[in-house]
Design an enzyme around this catalytic site. Structure first.
Site, PDB file in Angstrom:
ATOM      1  N   TYR A 222     -71.650  -5.336  -1.605  1.00  0.00           N
ATOM      2  CA  TYR A 222     -70.622  -6.146  -2.248  1.00  0.00           C
ATOM      3  C   TYR A 222     -69.606  -6.595  -1.211  1.00  0.00           C
ATOM      4  O   TYR A 222     -69.250  -5.835  -0.325  1.00  0.00           O
ATOM      5  CB  TYR A 222     -69.850  -5.324  -3.300  1.00  0.00           C
ATOM      6  CG  TYR A 222     -70.616  -4.935  -4.544  1.00  0.00           C
ATOM      7  CD1 TYR A 222     -72.001  -5.092  -4.638  1.00  0.00           C
ATOM      8  CD2 TYR A 222     -69.952  -4.393  -5.634  1.00  0.00           C
ATOM      9  CE1 TYR A 222     -72.679  -4.711  -5.774  1.00  0.00           C
ATOM     10  CE2 TYR A 222     -70.626  -4.013  -6.788  1.00  0.00           C
ATOM     11  CZ  TYR A 222     -72.002  -4.173  -6.844  1.00  0.00           C
ATOM     12  OH  TYR A 222     -72.668  -3.793  -7.971  1.00  0.00           O
TER      13      TYR A 222
ATOM     14  N   HIS B 180     -59.409   0.947 -13.865  1.00  0.00           N
ATOM     15  CA  HIS B 180     -60.275   0.123 -13.018  1.00  0.00           C
ATOM     16  C   HIS B 180     -59.661  -0.055 -11.635  1.00  0.00           C
ATOM     17  O   HIS B 180     -60.293  -0.593 -10.729  1.00  0.00           O
ATOM     18  CB  HIS B 180     -60.479  -1.227 -13.724  1.00  0.00           C
ATOM     19  CG  HIS B 180     -61.545  -2.082 -13.128  1.00  0.00           C
ATOM     20  ND1 HIS B 180     -61.262  -3.260 -12.478  1.00  0.00           N
ATOM     21  CD2 HIS B 180     -62.877  -1.917 -13.073  1.00  0.00           C
ATOM     22  CE1 HIS B 180     -62.396  -3.788 -12.059  1.00  0.00           C
ATOM     23  NE2 HIS B 180     -63.380  -3.003 -12.398  1.00  0.00           N
TER      24      HIS B 180
END
Lengths: 515, 686
Positions: free
Chosen positions: B449, B416
């Protein structure tokens, strides 16, 4: 534009294969660019069965191929691959080296524990001085608890006085766990504790461990311990107080490797060997008067490998003083005629330096000549008749600080040929040397024979005042006005090798110009 | 066993869904904004059911019935969903109609609409649909695909027929402008109103739409499966048939009940709605180009403060780091890095982690070009990125074909971390350039974002990054990092150490403070550490968008902790932490939320900010969030969230607007400065 060199160092150890990629060169320091590490328990095979099995070999090749892929973008100028203890002890190491060579093109050089110890010392010397003012004033112990053996170096006031390899290895311990104790961890720990403390007791007096006040622990287990307990003194050295270490030992005594992984955050592949390594440190620390443990950081080992790869010959030169000191103490122990030995050395070196071009040898070979000159007569302790052979035997079986096993082979052969038979192809031991080493042995023993002949009388009177090459003769001049016939006769007998090699006949002459 | 010191995780997640929905109801939003929020809420719930509700159901053996948590949770969800359902039907759709965007229900279709519907049915739906007769003893579970809309028709002889709505043709049918109105009819309405044509001569008793959500949280048996890609594809297949967790219906209630019984779902998992199913798809309407006036314009990214378009990235990085604040600042520098590196003969290697990357992104193209040119391109494509697996597999194949080294993730761990490294041979030797960020390498989400990114050429960063890459690409096993912290190895320990250090300072009477911003705070060990720090007197300000299991403001436990959550047009995504450290402030960015799974089962990075002006900048960003009184919520100690609104006479402050304006002023200011340098053209002499 500064042209920087990129080098890769591959370190094949007992429990892992590591790669370092660095760039730098003569004009700049070496910067580490990249590194990688893959666990591979070569030691497990070697210490159990004596050799490396097929699966481990395949895996090693696979790892090295991965490393090669990683190296691609860096356009590496030079790859230096070294193998340490596990490879050194493995019966089939030649096969291993050959497999790796064939499949990857990487040539592995095996370095022995002496050379490895030297490297360690070189790497930690400066950082220790920096971290601890007056480090040089103390007696210290540098210890690495390795997979196959425990390496010790004793320093007396900053100088190496002893270097020892003990047969206590963390992986060997693990083998016991599997074989004899069916995995009962408490029993095997007890066994190992006894074994270590017995070994330490035996050597404690000889090494005068009670006089040691600085304790330096080297290696990956020591670094893990420093991560857990240590405080940084400098960037390169961390320190652990003896009390903290004692408490820690109590705390981990009953932990299984699995518990160590979870509680201490140890890496999986290191957890099994961690406790035995701690036990080795603990036993040694308790027989010294050190109140703290100093641990060099990982960078140090990296720097050491890079420097080694960048120029391994400098290493030998750095150790010249140590070698000389070691040789002298050995010669004294065997009651050599020290005056003769020193005199022969001086004259041999003079010959070496004057004939530099004719010899065509790298600088560090001078050290072999020095050592051989000091040691050439030690075999006389055993018997005079074949004392050259006894000398070789003693050199071969003694620890001389600064000389690796292969270095000792060279020195031993020079000593062997300082009199009587010349090197020849029927001498199997001599033929087992590689070609380069044989040339070194020939040239240096030729010089030693000449220098020894000049002091046949053991009176140190025939001092060389000048050396000249005239036509096909090497004219050795001396200002000694007395009778030269004994030395001339001796030179006639022992100058043969020199004459063969350099095509120069040795002639001794009185030189009145200086008187 | 319930521990009152923590807020139950799923309840907190649902509270986030509720906040998003509530923000979507605001009067100061325009109608299509409302619709967008409803679509987001719907999408959030899909994931929530597929993952969390499914997990709770799996954890409770059937014999024991529903756990308290699950029952509470489903009740809470129902409140939110019912409000959403009513709002869409009674408020949003009518308002849009008034504004000229009409989603016309079948009962209001006139002749023209019916003719068009007939045509669509004959030419598209009829050939594409396969009605399935469901026999009495048949299990609906075996017949329906997760997430798709079905029409169910019940006939006189009690036979049930289900028809799946084709998903490869447009669901929203634009019938063109009539007068000043745009008319849209829904594909499912066409199917439903003409479904009797599939069974001519029979009489339909009742009908309804339904949609089944299934358990999606499946893991590959990574030790067993040699071929990970094949295994992953298998999962995508099996996801179609795992156990149902939710039934949504619209239409005949009795028929809907029969479906529920057939699926074996309790009433609590059945949502009978009046608005169209799968509102997530309505985001397509929310972004329809003709209706700009019905939505709030989004700020477009400005040039970055640290790097103008004309600056040479590599030269700039020799002097200083570059900090990027998205979406206020453009993502272009990151794309530029990869694109320039792809063309540049000095480039030796590019290493990158791709996670949720859009397939047609410029980064993808650049990587392929670089690989084709012979640059060593090493890419880790995370196949386990939830719900994006399909897109990622396709991706990986294209890169591999171009000659790149493609790594398909790690066994057990999901990667991630977001990192990009470029290795160049320059005059002074080999140099490396590194981008680390809090957001994915996805140029579309980079406009939506909020994230922070750092580009640096500092040796200690690039060296650690190289080690990290070696570890995740399989060249190396033991990344002994010094500057960066990596999960699952050192990241948790470092966060705990930083929290404990503040605690220690507070106990020693020093000023101590922590400001942390992240998406979710779940990990109990870290929450405990925060409680202890609060108890010692550390002032802790948390800015947590989503799930927060920490209970703030409780005397003797957490009285020094405050938690806010910002829900606005851009998705808050930054993970940034500030530790006061007795005045020598330390600032960190991270890819990781403080969630157990992120710290233990993922490869994540935490990295410090070295440049002091960047530290101040991030400090001010994080501090300013707490001034927001327009889109901010504050968590109460009882677990409820209070909407923060300006008090009487208080000036309103909206953080996302503030950053957007700041970035615009900054960019405009620099444009003027740059224009002062005039470039003069002269004829070459001689």
């Amino acid at each position: 534009m500064i042209v920087k060199e990129t080098i890769a160092v591959i370190d094949i150890g007992s429990s892992a294969i590591r790669l370092l990629i660095a760039q730098g060169g003569e004009s700049s320091d070496w910067d580490l660019l990249d590194s990688a590490e893959q666990p591979l328990a070569l030691g497990r095979d070697v210490f159990r069965k004596g050799s490396i099995d097929r699966r481990a070999m395949n895996r090693a090749v696979e790892i090295l191929k991965g490393f090669q892929e990683l190296m691609v973008p860096y356009n590496i100028d030079r790859i230096v691959a070294i193998g340490t203890s596990a490879l050194e002890e493995s019966e089939n190491r030649e096969m291993f080296i050959d497999r790796v060579m064939l499949q990857t093109g990487i040539e592995i050089r095996v370095i022995d524990s002496v050379e490895a110890n030297q490297l360690t010392w070189l790497a930690v010397r400066e950082p220790l001085n920096k971290a601890l003012t007056g480090f040089k004033r103390y007696n210290s112990l540098i210890i690495e608890a390795g997979a196959g053996s425990t390496d010790l170096m004793i320093l007396k006031k900053g100088k190496i006085t002893g270097s020892h390899t003990l047969p206590i290895g963390t992986l060997r311990y693990l083998q016991k766990l599997d074989q004899n104790f069916g995995g009962n961890i408490d029993n095997v720990r007890e066994f190992f504790r006894n074994q270590v403390s017995r070994t330490v007791k035996t050597i404690s007096h000889e090494l005068r461990l009670s006089k040691i006040s600085k304790f330096v622990a080297f290696g990956s287990d020591a670094r893990l311990m420093a991560d857990l307990l240590g405080h940084p003194v400098t960037k390169e050295i961390a320190v652990i107080s003896r009390d903290a270490f004692r408490d820690f030992m109590k705390e981990i005594e009953s932990l299984s490797p699995e518990e160590m992984i979870t509680r201490l955050n140890l890496p999986l592949n290191e957890a099994e060997l961690f406790y035995p390594a701690m036990l080795v440190f603990d036993t040694f620390v308790e027989s010294t008067r050190a109140d703290e443990i100093l641990v060099p950081s990982a960078n140090i080992r990296q720097g050491l490998l890079i420097n080694y790869a960048a120029g391994r010959n400098t290493l030998r030169e750095i150790f010249r003083t140590q070698v000389l000191a070691g040789s002298r103490s050995l010669a004294k122990r065997f009651q050599s005629d020290m005056k003769h030995a020193e005199f022969v050395m001086k004259q041999a070196v003079l010959l070496y330096d004057s004939l530099n071009t004719e010899l065509g040898l790298m600088g560090y070979n001078r050290m072999f000549l020095e050592a051989a000159a000091i040691l050439h007569d030690i075999g006389g302790f055993i018997g005079v008749t074949s004392h050259h052979k006894h000398s070789q035997y003693i050199v071969h079986n003694s620890d001389i600080i600064g000389l690796s096993a292969s270095d000792k082979e060279i020195v031993g052969h020079i000593v062997r040929y300082h009199r009587r038979a010349k090197p020849q192809s029927s001498h199997s031991l001599y033929m087992s040397l590689n070609r380069n080493d044989r040339i070194v042995v020939q040239k240096l023993s030729a010089l030693l024979r000449v220098a020894d002949a000049l002091d046949r009388s053991h009176t140190q009177q025939i001092v060389i005042s000048d050396l000249k090459i005239k036509n096909d003769r090497l004219i050795i001049q001396t200002s000694y006005p007395g009778d030269l016939s004994l030395e001339e006769l001796s030179l006639e007998e022992k100058g043969d090798l020199f004459e063969n090699l350099f095509g120069l006949k040795t002639v001794l002459r009185f030189d009145n110009s200086t008187t | 066993m319930k521990d009152e010191r923590f807020i139950q995780r799923e309840i907190s997640w649902n509270a986030f869904n509720a906040r998003v929905m509530r923000e979507g109801l605001r009067d100061d939003l325009k109608p299509l904004d409302h619709l967008k929020f409803m679509a987001i809420t719907s999408s959030n719930y899909d994931e929530f059911f597929m993952v969390r509700v499914a997990k709770l159901m799996r954890d409770t053996p059937e014999t024991e019935g529903q756990s308290d948590v699950l029952a509470d949770l489903l009740m809470e969800i129902r409140k939110v969903v019912e409000l959403q359902d009513r709002t869409v039907t009674r408020k949003i759709i009518p308002t849009l109609a008034k504004e000229g965007l009409v989603i016309l229900a079948p009962e209001d279709w006139g002749t023209e609409e019916n003719l068009k519907a007939d045509h669509i049915f004959e030419t598209e739906l009829f050939p594409l649909s396969t009605p399935i007769a469901v026999r009495k003893d048949a299990q609906l579970t075996d017949l329906v695909t997760q997430g798709r809309i079905y029409t169910a028709c019940s006939f006189d002889d009690d036979e049930l027929v289900i028809i799946r709505l084709p998903d490869n043709i447009d669901r929203f049918r634009d019938l063109g402008i009539s007068g000043d109105k745009k008319i849209i009819i829904l594909l499912e309405d066409i199917l439903m109103t003409r479904s009797n044509k599939f069974s001519p001569g029979r009489k339909m008793k009742s009908s309804c739409f339904f949609r089944v959500t299934r358990d999606a949280d499946m893991t590959v048996d990574e030790k067993r499966d040699e071929d990970f890609i094949a295994a992953m594809e298998e999962i995508l297949e099996s996801r179609k048939s795992s156990f149902p967790v939710r039934l949504e219906t619209r239409g005949d209630f009795e028929l809907a009940g029969q479906l529920r019984e057939n699926l074996g779902l309790p009433e609590s998992n059945h949502f009978h709605l009046i608005s169209p199913l799968d509102l997530k798809a309505f985001s397509k309407i929310a972004i329809m180009p003709e209706f700009e006036h019905l939505r709030t314009a989004l700020h477009t990214p400005e040039a970055a403060e640290d790097l103008s378009e004309n600056d040479d990235i590599w030269e700039t990085l020799k002097d200083r780091d570059i900090l990027l604040h998205h979406p206020y600042e453009t993502y272009a520098p990151v794309i530029r890095m990869v694109e320039e590196a792809a063309e540049d003969p000095a480039t030796l290697a590019i290493k990158m982690i791709l996670y949720r990357t859009s397939g047609d992104s410029p980064i993808a193209g650049a990587l392929i070009r670089a690989a084709e040119r012979g640059v060593q391109v090493t890419v880790l494509v995370e196949l386990k990125a939830r719900f994006d697996e399909g897109a990622n597999i396709n991706w990986a194949a294209r890169l591999e074909k171009a000659g790149a080294i493609v790594i398909y993730g790690l066994v057990i761990l999901k990667v991630h971390a977001k990192a990009l490294m470029i290795v160049r041979r320059e005059d002074e030797g080999i140099r490396r350039y590194l981008h680390l960020g809090t957001g994915n390498y996805n140029d579309s989400t980079a406009k939506l974002y909020t994230d922070l990114g750092l580009i640096t050429a500092r040796d200690n960063y690039t060296r650690d990054a190289a080690l990290m890459f070696n570890a995740i690409t399989g060249y190396s096993s033991d990344p002994h990092l010094e500057t960066l912290f990596m999960a699952p190895f050192t990241l948790r320990r470092e966060i705990l150490r930083l929290i404990h250090r503040e605690e220690k300072r507070a106990r020693g009477g020093e000023e101590a403070r922590i400001i942390a911003k992240m998406n979710s705070l779940v990990d109990l060990e870290i929450i405990e550490a925060l409680y202890e720090a609060s108890d010692a007197g550390v002032k802790i300000d948390l800015n947590i968008r989503g799930i927060c299991c920490l209970r703030p403001g409780i005397d003797g436990l957490s009285e020094n902790i405050r938690v806010i959550s910002i829900i606005d047009a851009f998705l808050e995504h930054t993970r940034a932490f500030i530790f006061h450290n007795g005045g020598r402030v330390e600032v960190y960015l991270s890819s990781a939320d403080w969630m157990t799974r992120n710290l233990n089962r993922r490869v994540e990075l935490l990295f410090p900010i070295a440049d002091s002006s960047h530290k101040r900048r991030i400090g001010s960003i994080l501090e300013n969030y707490f001034r927001d009184n327009c889109r901010s919520w504050e968590l109460r100690s009882d677990g409820e969230w209070d909407m923060i609104r300006p008090a009487k006479g208080e000036r309103s402050f909206r953080i996302q607007e503030y950053f957007a304006e700041k970035a615009a002023v900054q960019a405009a200011g620099r444009m003027i400065i740059e224009k002062k340098t005039l470039s003069v053209r002269r004829k070459p002499s001689g």
